[in-house]
Structure formats: C-alpha cells, structure tokens
Design a protein around this motif. Sequence first.
Motif, PDB file in Angstrom:
ATOM      1  N   UNK A 574      -2.287  -5.776  -5.722  1.00  0.00           N
ATOM      2  CA  UNK A 574      -1.296  -6.514  -6.523  1.00  0.00           C
ATOM      3  C   UNK A 574      -0.029  -5.690  -6.803  1.00  0.00           C
ATOM      4  N   UNK A 575       0.050  -4.547  -6.201  1.00  0.00           N
ATOM      5  CA  UNK A 575       1.209  -3.701  -6.471  1.00  0.00           C
ATOM      6  C   UNK A 575       2.443  -4.203  -5.744  1.00  0.00           C
ATOM      7  N   UNK A 576       3.585  -3.734  -6.171  1.00  0.00           N
ATOM      8  CA  UNK A 576       4.852  -4.104  -5.524  1.00  0.00           C
ATOM      9  C   UNK A 576       4.876  -3.605  -4.087  1.00  0.00           C
ATOM     10  N   UNK A 577       4.243  -2.456  -3.833  1.00  0.00           N
ATOM     11  CA  UNK A 577       4.188  -1.913  -2.481  1.00  0.00           C
ATOM     12  C   UNK A 577       3.395  -2.843  -1.572  1.00  0.00           C
ATOM     13  N   UNK A 578       2.288  -3.380  -2.088  1.00  0.00           N
ATOM     14  CA  UNK A 578       1.476  -4.328  -1.299  1.00  0.00           C
ATOM     15  C   UNK A 578       2.285  -5.579  -0.990  1.00  0.00           C
ATOM     16  N   UNK A 579       3.067  -6.036  -1.945  1.00  0.00           N
ATOM     17  CA  UNK A 579       3.876  -7.233  -1.719  1.00  0.00           C
ATOM     18  C   UNK A 579       4.928  -7.000  -0.634  1.00  0.00           C
ATOM     19  N   UNK A 580       5.417  -5.776  -0.538  1.00  0.00           N
ATOM     20  CA  UNK A 580       6.395  -5.515   0.508  1.00  0.00           C
ATOM     21  C   UNK A 580       5.762  -5.641   1.887  1.00  0.00           C
ATOM     22  N   UNK A 581       4.503  -5.233   2.051  1.00  0.00           N
ATOM     23  CA  UNK A 581       3.814  -5.382   3.341  1.00  0.00           C
ATOM     24  C   UNK A 581       3.474  -6.844   3.610  1.00  0.00           C
ATOM     25  N   UNK A 582       3.162  -7.605   2.559  1.00  0.00           N
ATOM     26  CA  UNK A 582       2.923  -9.038   2.773  1.00  0.00           C
ATOM     27  C   UNK A 582       4.208  -9.725   3.243  1.00  0.00           C
ATOM     28  N   UNK A 583       5.339  -9.268   2.695  1.00  0.00           N
ATOM     29  CA  UNK A 583       6.610  -9.838   3.139  1.00  0.00           C
ATOM     30  C   UNK A 583       6.867  -9.496   4.609  1.00  0.00           C
ATOM     31  N   UNK A 584       6.481  -8.286   5.023  1.00  0.00           N
ATOM     32  CA  UNK A 584       6.619  -7.900   6.432  1.00  0.00           C
ATOM     33  C   UNK A 584       5.699  -8.772   7.297  1.00  0.00           C
ATOM     34  N   UNK A 585       4.484  -9.038   6.799  1.00  0.00           N
ATOM     35  CA  UNK A 585       3.567  -9.923   7.535  1.00  0.00           C
ATOM     36  C   UNK A 585       4.190 -11.294   7.756  1.00  0.00           C
ATOM     37  N   UNK A 586       4.809 -11.833   6.733  1.00  0.00           N
ATOM     38  CA  UNK A 586       5.473 -13.132   6.860  1.00  0.00           C
ATOM     39  C   UNK A 586       6.584 -13.072   7.902  1.00  0.00           C
TER      40      UNK A 586
END
Length: 819
Positions: A574-586
């Motif tokens: 749930x960290x901001x760093x994890x969200x950045x990788x999810x955005x890359x996945x998208x």
Amino acid sequence: MLDIKDFSIFENQASFDFKGFLMKIAGYWKWFLLSLIISFTIAYQVNIRKEKIYAMETLISVKEENNPLFTSTTSLVFNWGGISDQVQTISTTLQSRSHNELVVENLQFYIDYLVQGKYNLTDAYGAVPFYVTIDKTKGQLAGGLIGIKFINESEYEIRIPFEQNSVSILTYSDNSYATTAVAEGEFVKRYKVGQQVSLPFLNWKLQIKDAPGFYKGNEYFVRFNDFNGTVSGYKGINVRSDDKGSSIITLGMQGTNKARMVTYLNATVKMLIKRQLDSKNQFATNTIAFIDSTLVSMESQLKETGNELKTFRKDKNIYDIEEGGAKFSDKILEFDVQKDELTRKVAYYNSLKAYLRNSVDYAKLPAPSVAGIEDPNIVTNVSKLIALSTQRSEMAYAVKSDKIFKDFDNQMAAIKNVLLENIASAKSSLQYDLAMVTNKINQAEGSIKKLPDDQQELIKIKRKYDLSDNIYSTFLQKRSEADIVKAANLSDIHFIDPAKDVGGGLVGPKTSVNYVMALFLGLLFPLLFVFAMFFINNSIQNVEDINKLTKIPLIGVVGLLKESSDLAVFDKPKSALSESFRAIRSSLQFLYKKQDVEGAKTLMITSSVGGEGKTFCSINIATVFALSEKKTVIVGMDLRKPKLFDEFNLKNDLGVVNYLIKQKTIEEITNPTQIPYLDVILSGPVPPNPSELIISDSMGEFIEELKKKYDYIILDTPPVGLVSDALELSQFSDVSLYIVRQNYSKKEMITLLNNRIKRGELNNVSIILNGFQNKAKYGAGYGYGGGYGYYDTGGYGNGYHEVETKKTFLSTLVKRFKK
C-alpha cells in the motif's frame, strides 16, 4: 539530490516563480542549518576570545599666547604662524615619527607587562605590582616572553623557555639587534627585588611599586618589543579638529588597556607643549647664546682698560687732570656710543646677508634687537624666517610630500628677498649716519689735541674704558631681558580635558557584526555549494532533463527505496512506491495493447551502467503482475554479473546458462518464490562466452518455452552501455524499459540511447526514472500525467497509501545489529 528545477531562475522563462524557488531552496535546509551552526559557533568563539576594546580621548585648545613682558622695545618675538597654521602643524606633529619616538622613549612603552587571561595574554600595564628599569646600553631578549613569578614579597623567579640554542637580543641605545647563545630548554633563576640582573640576554632591575597590593605567588610576563615597531603603532593616534577652523583638537586612541592609553595621551600632549615652548623660546635662546659669547670678549676688554686706567692714575693728581678734560670726555663718549651702535647694526646686517646667501637652516638666527635694530620689517621677517625654518624641519619627519616642502622653500625664498632689500636700504642709511658721527668724533679729537699731554692720555684711556663699560652694560641688560622673556613665555597648547579613566569607553569587539557576518556566510556557503554542484553535476536530475534530451516516452517515476530489501511492492503493497509500480504496469498494458501483443508478453529491462536499479525495477514490476494473479517469471539474463539470486536468498548454481548449454530443462532451473504466481530463473554459473550463448538458437527456444508457461516474462539484462548482451535480447522482447536513476545516470548516456534507437538496435523503448527524490516538496503529488505514477505525495495521498512511520536512530541500529 539536486533538482534542476530548483535553479529555474537560469532558464528562459516568461515568468519566474520566486516563491516556488525559495521553497525549493528550503528543501536543503539541513545543509543551511549545519552551515549556520558552524558559522555561529565560530563567531561565538571569536567573540568570547576577543579582548574588549576601549576608546579614550583628550581635549586640547590652541590659542596664540603673547608674552606679557613683550614691549615695544622687546624684539624677541616668536611667530608660530597663526591659529589655523598651528592646528595643522600640531596635528601633523602628533602623528609624526620623531614626536612619537620621544614619547615612547620617555614612557618606555616598548616594554609590555602581561598576565595570562582566560584565552590569551592580556596587557596589564598599570595593574602589575612592579616595573623594570633597564640598561639601554646592554641587550634585552627581543620579542620573547619572560615569565615572572613572585616566590614571596622580596624574591621572584624568572622563567624563559628557549626553543633554540640562540636568541635575538635588542639594545635600545641604538635600536640594534644581535644574537647570543643560550642553553636550549627552560631557563629558571631566582633574584631579589631590586637586585641587578646581568645576563647575556637580560639586563634589568625589578622594583616594586608603592602600594602594590597582594602579589605573592602571582605570575606575570614581560616582553621587549621592537622600538620602531612600537612607535609605528602609536603614530596612528586619531587627531580631529573642527572643519570650520576651530582651535579645539580632540586626540583619541583605541586599545585594550585604558591605563596605557590615558598615560600616552597625556604624555604626548605634555611632550608637544614642551617642544612648542622650546620652539617659541628659540629666538631668546639664540640671542642669549650670542650675548654670552659677546660678553666674554667684552669682559676681558673691560678688565684690560680698567687696569690701564688704574696704572695711569697712580702717582698723579688725577682730579686736576680730569677737571680739564671732563667736558671733552663726556662729549666724545656720546659720539663713541653712537658709532658703536651704528657699527654693530652694520655688522649684523652684513652677517645676516651672508647667512641668508650661504645657509639653508635659519633656526639659529639671533634676534635683531641684540644689535639694537628695531626696524619692524627686519624684525618681523627674521621672525617669520625662523618660524618657517623650524616648522619645515619638524614636518620633515612626518610629511613626504615634495609639494609641501616646495611651498615652504618658496615662502622662505620670498622672505629672504625682502630681507635682502631691507638690508640694502637700511645699510645705506646707516652708512650716512656713521659718516656723520665719524666726522663729529674727528672734530672732537681735534679739540682734544690742544689739551696738555696728561689730559689727552687720560681722555684716551677713559674713552676706551667708558665705551667698553657702556657696551657691557647694554649686553647685560639685553641678556636679562632675554632671560625674562624666555621664562615668561606661555605655550599655545592648553589642556581642556586631560585623558582620564572615568569608566565606560567600551567600543568593541563588535559582536553583533560578527553574528551578522556569521548569518551571511552561513547562508552564502551552502548556497554557493548548491550552485556549484548544479553547474558541475552532469547527471539526470528530473523529468525535464529527460524530456530535453530525448523523445523516448517516460512511462514512470519511481521513488527512492528506503528499505534494505528490494521486494518493496511485496513488503509494503500500500505504499506510494508500490503505487508507482502499479502505474508502470498500467502503462505497460497500454503499450502491449497498442502493439496488439496477444498471449505471453515479454519485457526487457536494461540501463546504461550498473547501479541504476535494473534488478530492483525487474523484481517489483514482476511482483505487481504476479499480485494481479498473472503467472510471471523473472529471468536473470545478466550472465556476467548476476545479482538476482541474492534478492530471493537463492543459490546461483543452476540457471539460464545450464539450459542454453543443454544441461538442464526449464523445470529444473525454475525457482518458485514466496510471492504467489511469481517464479524466478537465475542466470547460473558465469560462462566464458555469455554473448555467444545469448545469440545461440537455444535462446530462442528458451523464450518460446517460457511463453507457453507464463503470462509475463521479465528479462533482467546487463547494462546496454557496457556490453552488447541487451541489444541481442531486444529481439525477444515486446517492450524495452530503460532505467535512468536520478543524480546517477549521466546525460550523455541518453544521447547514446538515442543513437542506438536511430540505428534500430533497440525497439519499443520507454524510460523509467528511478530513485527520484523531490526534496523541495514544491508541487509534490501533482504527478506528471500519462501514467507517470506516484513518487512522493507530500501529504496529498493521505488515506490512499500506507502511512510510513519514520524510523528512529535506535531502531535502525537494532535492525542492522540483527542483520
């Protein structure tokens, strides 16, 4: 890390966000805080170590004082030059070397009396219980500290540390230096108070002052300084006078010892008064010297004629003889006195004329009154000439301007010319008078020749005696007059307020100035350092750098990893760093869809050089695919410098190399991980020919088999800027991600990437900015759009991401100890 946006003032923009610029600079507050702490600490230490500076002043007036005994017949006048000239002369004299030499010599201020303060030695003049009298004809230790410790009230100990086997000694009688041999080490010897100390390097007597107070056991220091250096220090005395021509002069000094300054200020004025009186009495002194030399010769002449008269009167009826020639004797004496006066005047004029033509120093001219000259033109001009000559000699020690001396020379030349004309005119008049008196004397002498021989002889002898007696009496009178005038002369300089320590007077140190300087420098140095780093730093700093250097799309920005493990997404989903990788996945899914990639999808991750975060990004991109329940595999294709095995705590015994050389199957080299749906295939043992293995047919078969088993294949490759392995693998990938790390990757590497793409060596390339830190926090959470992702929300993401608590120093230490 530096952000080029922090220096947007240097960019060509239509407007400049000054507030934003300040906020960005504030992002480096730790540097500024450290610099301010250091600068203020230095300023504080300087301030507490500085001795207090005091200012002392004395006030004097300049008023031309006329001698109360001057009369119309007294010509012993000294003209100082008027009030305005006096003020200028006094100001120059007070700062002259010759004047300050006299004061320093009189006070012996080349001797320092010191005590040990809290931080350094301090001037203790006036506070020490003793003084030393030195033998100026013998050497004293030059510049070294002489320790004095009182064993009791009548005995003291001298301590001198000698670091070499010879020392410099100073003789004050001629201010000469020499060296003398000493024993290396500390010299220690005891002496009685008042006892003569006679050493090769020290010659003095130490005397106790009246009412010295308690001093037993106390330690003091004495130091002998260079005489000329000491005088130079006192030449800087501040002399101020009113710009409007006032006769008030203020003398000021600044220093650490008020007693020393008070003594010096009063002593310099007293010395000035003495010198000015001596100059004022110069006329009288010259006249007295001239009269004394004349009286000596007149006295012998008077004695000789007296004896002659006494011999003549012996055995004669002197009364009968005198009665017959009395009327002639009185008459011819009158004529003789007149002739003598005229002769003396002519002789003075001749002497003055010769003096004016042959000499350049007129300070020793006798007064015209000694010859009975009362001509105001002669008297005034001689007085002016002596004044100018004296003043010129005084200024020779303080003024180095040729123009000033030329002005004096021109003035004296003009007065000389006037005097020579006055002399010529006066002499012609005197010659006429002298001829008239001589004629009268001749007539009287003709009448005397008709008298008897005895009367003629008596008149002759008495004539010489009376003339000598008359001249002697006249000179005695003038000498008495000169003595009275000299004694009655008054100085033109008067104390209004002598220097006195009445408390206060503190003017320094300027602690506030030091703190202001500390503030200024404490801000300036880190600011200059930041600017310098900006100009010399050639690494990628932010998104704008990438956009300026290439047209390759940027699909994500990843923040700085603050954990020890590279499994950032798995550990903190749930960290901001994890969200950045999810955005890359998208963004990747959008790219795959755009390219119509069906079935298994391959992704190659590379960079310019090592250390830019390829493996970190490979693991976490694979993790976000696996967490979405897609079968994902990470393949360690860095056959030269494998690292992937370390992140999953595996052994690198089996891997891709074993498959490519037909040793093992895919199932045998595949390793499951603690992350569901995520497998990892390591590189295996380091081969001697990695490039040849990658371009082999086995590599294509390997990729085809993986596509049958997995939805996503992540290839962790070596740096494309160092080896060609990644270029060979690009044919197997649908999308290539090029990792750029903030403040690490060099800008020229982007240029090389552009060239490779132009040559077709790499296809379908996108960029990820890794390790990003926006210290300034200005605009944080705005994002860059287009799936760039979250790197730092700065508080805007509250409620959306997991809150990361800051670790204390103790917890970090415990964690490292456990590892």
